[in-house]
Design a protein around this motif. Structure first.
Motif, PDB file in Angstrom:
ATOM      1  N   ALA A 550       1.183  -1.156  -0.184  1.00  0.00           N
ATOM      2  CA  ALA A 550       0.058   0.009   0.256  1.00  0.00           C
ATOM      3  C   ALA A 550       0.548   1.181  -0.150  1.00  0.00           C
ATOM      4  O   ALA A 550       0.747   2.431  -0.817  1.00  0.00           O
ATOM      5  CB  ALA A 550      -1.425  -0.147   1.201  1.00  0.00           C
ATOM      6  N   PHE A 551       1.941   1.256   0.422  1.00  0.00           N
ATOM      7  CA  PHE A 551       2.845   2.298   0.679  1.00  0.00           C
ATOM      8  C   PHE A 551       3.218   3.050  -0.463  1.00  0.00           C
ATOM      9  O   PHE A 551       3.554   3.844  -0.578  1.00  0.00           O
ATOM     10  CB  PHE A 551       3.592   2.628   1.769  1.00  0.00           C
ATOM     11  CG  PHE A 551       3.416   2.705   3.088  1.00  0.00           C
ATOM     12  CD1 PHE A 551       3.651   3.501   3.617  1.00  0.00           C
ATOM     13  CD2 PHE A 551       2.688   1.975   3.699  1.00  0.00           C
ATOM     14  CE1 PHE A 551       4.104   3.933   4.791  1.00  0.00           C
ATOM     15  CE2 PHE A 551       2.059   2.415   5.646  1.00  0.00           C
ATOM     16  CZ  PHE A 551       2.349   3.513   6.004  1.00  0.00           C
ATOM     17  N   MET A 552       4.052   1.976  -1.548  1.00  0.00           N
ATOM     18  CA  MET A 552       4.645   1.529  -2.309  1.00  0.00           C
ATOM     19  C   MET A 552       3.800   1.868  -3.409  1.00  0.00           C
ATOM     20  O   MET A 552       4.148   2.524  -4.839  1.00  0.00           O
ATOM     21  CB  MET A 552       4.972   0.383  -2.946  1.00  0.00           C
ATOM     22  CG  MET A 552       6.490   0.002  -2.357  1.00  0.00           C
ATOM     23  SD  MET A 552       7.242  -1.257  -2.277  1.00  0.00           S
ATOM     24  CE  MET A 552       6.889  -2.427  -1.426  1.00  0.00           C
ATOM     25  N   ALA A 553       2.166   1.994  -2.812  1.00  0.00           N
ATOM     26  CA  ALA A 553       1.380   2.494  -4.628  1.00  0.00           C
ATOM     27  C   ALA A 553       1.121   4.324  -4.334  1.00  0.00           C
ATOM     28  O   ALA A 553       0.877   4.607  -5.610  1.00  0.00           O
ATOM     29  CB  ALA A 553      -0.114   1.839  -3.710  1.00  0.00           C
ATOM     30  N   ILE A 554       1.559   4.692  -3.705  1.00  0.00           N
ATOM     31  CA  ILE A 554       2.195   6.350  -3.755  1.00  0.00           C
ATOM     32  C   ILE A 554       3.142   6.613  -4.612  1.00  0.00           C
ATOM     33  O   ILE A 554       4.403   6.579  -4.009  1.00  0.00           O
ATOM     34  CB  ILE A 554       2.419   6.463  -1.718  1.00  0.00           C
ATOM     35  CG1 ILE A 554       1.222   6.353  -1.238  1.00  0.00           C
ATOM     36  CG2 ILE A 554       2.239   8.258  -2.288  1.00  0.00           C
ATOM     37  CD1 ILE A 554       0.024   6.855  -1.363  1.00  0.00           C
ATOM     38  N   LYS A 555       2.595   7.148  -5.435  1.00  0.00           N
ATOM     39  CA  LYS A 555       3.107   7.834  -6.266  1.00  0.00           C
ATOM     40  C   LYS A 555       3.966   9.469  -6.663  1.00  0.00           C
ATOM     41  O   LYS A 555       2.367   9.824  -5.798  1.00  0.00           O
ATOM     42  CB  LYS A 555       3.448   7.254  -7.750  1.00  0.00           C
ATOM     43  CG  LYS A 555       2.995   6.339  -7.644  1.00  0.00           C
ATOM     44  CD  LYS A 555       3.785   5.305  -8.107  1.00  0.00           C
ATOM     45  CE  LYS A 555       3.161   4.184  -8.278  1.00  0.00           C
ATOM     46  NZ  LYS A 555       4.091   2.785  -8.049  1.00  0.00           N
TER      47      LYS A 555
END
Length: 607
Positions: A550-555
């Motif tokens: 979920a954190f890595m989905a933030i771009k």
């Protein structure tokens, strides 16, 4: 008391996932557990659990128990029973198939006019499996872990339970042209722990060689041990015990977590489970290689993928092998499609094999509905969990190596007792609630704020509610208010969140805080989380692998005018996996950006 159809369907879904009636009653806030039993009988829910569905339900229940923090003895005993039931079910399904095959053979022979005396014997589906060699019949005093009379053919029954992709791994093990290092990328829930447990037991019995299991957590290592004990019991009629398990032929089976201090002193065949999720992989790989230094020992790495920034990614692609030697830089490795097509021997003397969920189903695994999984998971998450694709975090605000350190073994949280009525005593907690933008789904987290300097935020609980209306969400939140001393709850009031907030504000006017989304407020949320993560000020259960995703989905992106940098994350029906990030951020934002602890963040937003 009358219950809505939504509540009953929610109970049905949990029952088919093998939740216990008392757990369903507690989860859905039912007045009595008896109503669950009434629904089971009235609507014939047991009939929906075919053998194949039951096996999948057991696997789900095992994963549920593995994910629970601080498992009590009752849950540990249940975990052991479930694994035993899973192995017994494998055996029963095999016997049923054999019986069906036997009947078909006899029918075909009768139709062909074969004389009665020459007809194939009717198969009962029962196997000797070593019973005449000191199994369940009369026998003298048996030595501890006695496998002295077992032969290779005694494993035939267990082999009959395997699917094609599992047998392919076995073929590679026995093929002298295949290197002694196997590297397997796999989908989740395709039974590789079950397979490698049986493979290692067979090797220990037949060759007397030691077997060493390295897992990311102690709980996963114990799953290996439980499978081995139950495979021996069900298919070989041999009782095994001990930790390590030491067989009568001298073979030792060790079950270690990756932080075990005794790992380096062993030697034997090494199995490394879920290695793409293990911190400090390079050091671990060196330890594993040392334990399997002698050419007679094998090394087996297998895992679902994580992110391309994980050190294990270069190990999988061969890039680590190419480093430091110019002569290797231009050497090409096979592609993922090549690995899916039966595996390939690679230039670095590894045999690589990839098993997607589609490959597993095509190879005989009839326990998985691929289309159902596609509907259940966001596109990117489905590809990562089930199609062997790594997350590319190059454009992500949060890097996998940062998030990896946030996952901890929650046994160190001695002040948190999740199975008690008041899990956190009288310490305060903050809640963060994030609704789906298009459906009645939501994620909620329970967060423990730090009380002293250097103490991190801790994600104590995470809940995901799907297919239930906001009235149910409010009821679940009210249950958390009873269990914890909640001093704050941040609610995104977009969509269903508005209805939830109205009711929460009525019940808890001092604690409820609305979060209005805008470019500025979203930037503030993300900046706060950058500050917290970069400072190492947050931790969660390392088994909750969806949180780092979920954190890595933030771009990073720009605003509509293109004049400033901002952040984005898909938060719709297809990419709702960032909800866990936003739920956490809705709780963390209760701490001011300019709190007293100093930060070294290098991020900034252009005004």
């Amino acid at each position: 008391m009358a219950y809505t159809e939504e509540i009953r369907n929610a109970a049905k879904g949990l029952y088919l996932k093998r939740w216990l009636p008392r757990e369903i009653a507690q989860e859905l806030n039912l007045a009595s557990v008896r109503v669950v039993y009434q629904w089971v009988e009235k609507y014939s829910w047991d009939a929906l659990l075919s053998d194949e569905q039951l096996e999948d339900a057991i696997a789900r229940r095992v994963q549920l128990l593995l994910g629970r923090e601080k498992k009590n003895q009752t849950e540990l005993d249940e975990l052991d029973r479930l694994i035993g039931q899973h192995v017994r079910l494998k055996k029963e399904l095999l016997q049923l198939r054999e019986k069906e095959v036997g009947l078909k053979e006899r029918e075909a022979a009768i139709a062909a006019g074969v004389p009665a005396d020459d007809l194939p014997a009717a198969r009962t589906g029962k196997r000797g499996g070593g019973q005449s060699k000191g199994g369940k019949g009369k026998k003298g005093k048996q030595r501890k872990n006695d496998i002295g009379e077992l032969l290779p053919e005694d494993f035939t029954g267990w082999l009959g339970t395997l699917f094609g992709y599992q047998l392919r791994c076995r073929e590679a093990k026995d093929d002298p042209s295949v290197p002694r290092t196997r590297n397997i990328l796999k989908s989740r829930q395709v039974g590789m722990t079950y397979y490698f447990a049986g493979e290692a037991l067979e090797d220990a019995v037949v060759t007397g060689g030691n077997q060493i299991f390295l897992s990311a957590t102690r709980a996963q290592a114990e799953v290996f041990r439980a499978y081995i004990i139950n495979i021996a019991r069900e298919f070989l009629q041999v009782e095994l015990s001990g930790n390590p398990i030491i067989l009568s032929n001298g073979a030792e089976l060790h079950f270690l977590s990756t932080n075990s201090n005794s790992a380096q002193s062993r030697s034997g065949n090494v199995y490394i489970d879920e290695y793409f999720w293990i911190p400090g992989f390079t050091k671990l790989s060196n330890v594993a290689s040392a334990m399997a230094t002698q050419t007679r020992w094998r090394k087996t790495y297998f895992s679902t993928p994580s992110a391309k920034s994980h050190p294990g990614y270069g190990f999988w692609t061969g890039d680590t092998w190419k480093e430091g030697k110019d002569s290797r830089k231009d050497i090409e490795f096979p592609t993922l499609d090549d690995y899916r097509d039966g595996g390939r021997v690679c230039p670095d003397r590894q045999w690589r094999y990839a098993i997607t969920v589609e490959d597993a189903v095509a190879s005989g695994c009839n326990l998985i509905d691929v289309e159902e999984l596609r509907d259940e998971y966001a596109d990117e998450v489905f590809r990562n969990l089930f199609m062997c694709e790594f997350v590319d975090d190059a454009a992500s605000v949060f890097k996998f190596n940062q998030l990896e350190g946030c996952g901890v073994d929650t046994d160190i949280w001695t002040d948190f007792k999740p199975r008690e009525a008041r899990p956190f005593g009288n310490r305060e907690v903050w809640l963060g609630y994030d609704p789906s933008r298009t459906r009645d789904n939501a994620t909620l987290v329970v967060l423990a704020p730090p009380e002293v300097t250097d103490e991190p935020f801790r994600v104590l609980e995470k809940h995901h509610w799907r297919g239930l209306n906001f009235q149910h969400h409010v009821a679940e939140i009210a249950k958390l208010f009873k269990r914890y001393r909640v001093t704050y709850i941040g609610v995104d009031i977009t969509g269903i969140g508005a209805g939830v907030f109205d009711l929460i504000k009525t019940k808890y006017p001092r604690e409820a805080h609305a979060i209005h989304y805008s470019v500025e407020s979203k930037n503030r949320l993300v900046l706060k989380m950058i500050d917290v993560v970069e400072a190492g000020r947050i931790s969660w259960d390392q088994e909750q692998k969806d949180i780092p995703l979920a954190f890595m989905a933030i771009k990073r992106t720009t605003t509509g005018s293109g004049n400033a940098m901002t952040f984005k994350a898909g938060r719709d029906a297809t990419t709702g996996h960032a909800d866990a990030f936003f739920a956490i951020s809705h709780a963390v934002i209760n701490e001011p950006l300019d709190h007293s602890n100093k930060r070294s963040s290098t991020w900034a937003i252009q005004a």
